[in-house]
Scaffold this active site. Sequence first.
Site, short mmCIF file in Angstrom:
data_model
loop_
_atom_site.label_atom_id
_atom_site.label_comp_id
_atom_site.label_asym_id
_atom_site.label_seq_id
_atom_site.Cartn_x
_atom_site.Cartn_y
_atom_site.Cartn_z
N GLY A 46 0.83 -1.20 0.00
CA GLY A 46 0.00 0.00 0.00
C GLY A 46 0.86 1.25 0.00
CD GLN A 51 3.22 5.70 2.61
OE1 GLN A 51 2.21 5.20 2.16
NE2 GLN A 51 4.22 4.97 3.09
CB CYS A 88 5.13 2.09 7.12
SG CYS A 88 4.63 3.58 6.24
CG LEU A 89 6.37 0.89 1.03
CD1 LEU A 89 5.78 1.21 -0.34
CD2 LEU A 89 7.49 -0.13 0.91
CG HIS A 130 -0.60 1.18 7.20
ND1 HIS A 130 0.39 0.75 8.06
CD2 HIS A 130 0.01 2.04 6.34
CE1 HIS A 130 1.53 1.34 7.72
NE2 HIS A 130 1.33 2.11 6.67
CD GLU A 131 -1.25 2.35 2.69
OE1 GLU A 131 -0.85 3.52 2.56
OE2 GLU A 131 -0.47 1.42 2.98
CG HIS A 134 0.09 6.74 5.48
ND1 HIS A 134 1.20 7.23 6.12
CD2 HIS A 134 0.36 5.43 5.21
CE1 HIS A 134 2.11 6.26 6.24
NE2 HIS A 134 1.62 5.16 5.70
ZN ZN Z 1 2.51 3.36 5.61
#
Ligand code: ZN
Length: 156
Positions: A46, A51, A88-89, A130-131, A134
Site C-alpha cells: 500500500g 508518502q 510501512c514504506l 493503515h493507508e 496516512h
Molecule cells: Zn505506511
Amino acid sequence: MALRQIRIQGDAVLEKTCREVKEMTPRIRELIDDMLDTMYDANGVGLAGPQVGVLKRICVIDIGDGPIVLVNPVIVSSDGEQTGDEGCLSLPGKAGQVTRPNHVIVRALNADMEEIEVEGETLLARALCHEIDHLDGHMYTEKVEGSLHDVTYEED
Ligand code: ZN
C-alpha cells in the site's frame, strides 16, 4: 513507468491532513499511476499520497489480488480485532505489533470518480486502515504495542 520518491518518517508531509479530491485530472491520473509503480517497485502492499509528498486523499493497495485505487476513502464500518506485525514504506526495515479491526468496509471513489465499496478482512483490513491513517497524518508507529523490531527480507 515513473517512480516517485518515498518520504521517510520525520518528513513533515507525513504528519499533515490531506485534502479531498474534487475532480479527476490528467495530473492526478498520472499521480495514481506513479503511486502504483512506486508501490510495486518497493514491494509494498500500500501507498498513500503523503508518502510521495502529495496531500491528496488518495491511496493504492495491492495485497496480491490486484490493484485497488481509493480516492477520498472513508471507513464506514469496522468490527473484530487482529494483532500482528505491520510495516510501512516510509519506515523501511522496521515493523511492530499493531491491533486493527479484522474486518472493515470502505467507501471511496475509483480513478474514474465512480463510487465503490471495498470490503476487507485480515491483511486487506489492516492495509485499508493503515493507508487511510496516512491521509490524516498518522503513522502506524503511533499505535505500536511494545517496540519496533528490524525486519530481514528474504531474497527472491
Ligand atoms: Zn505506511
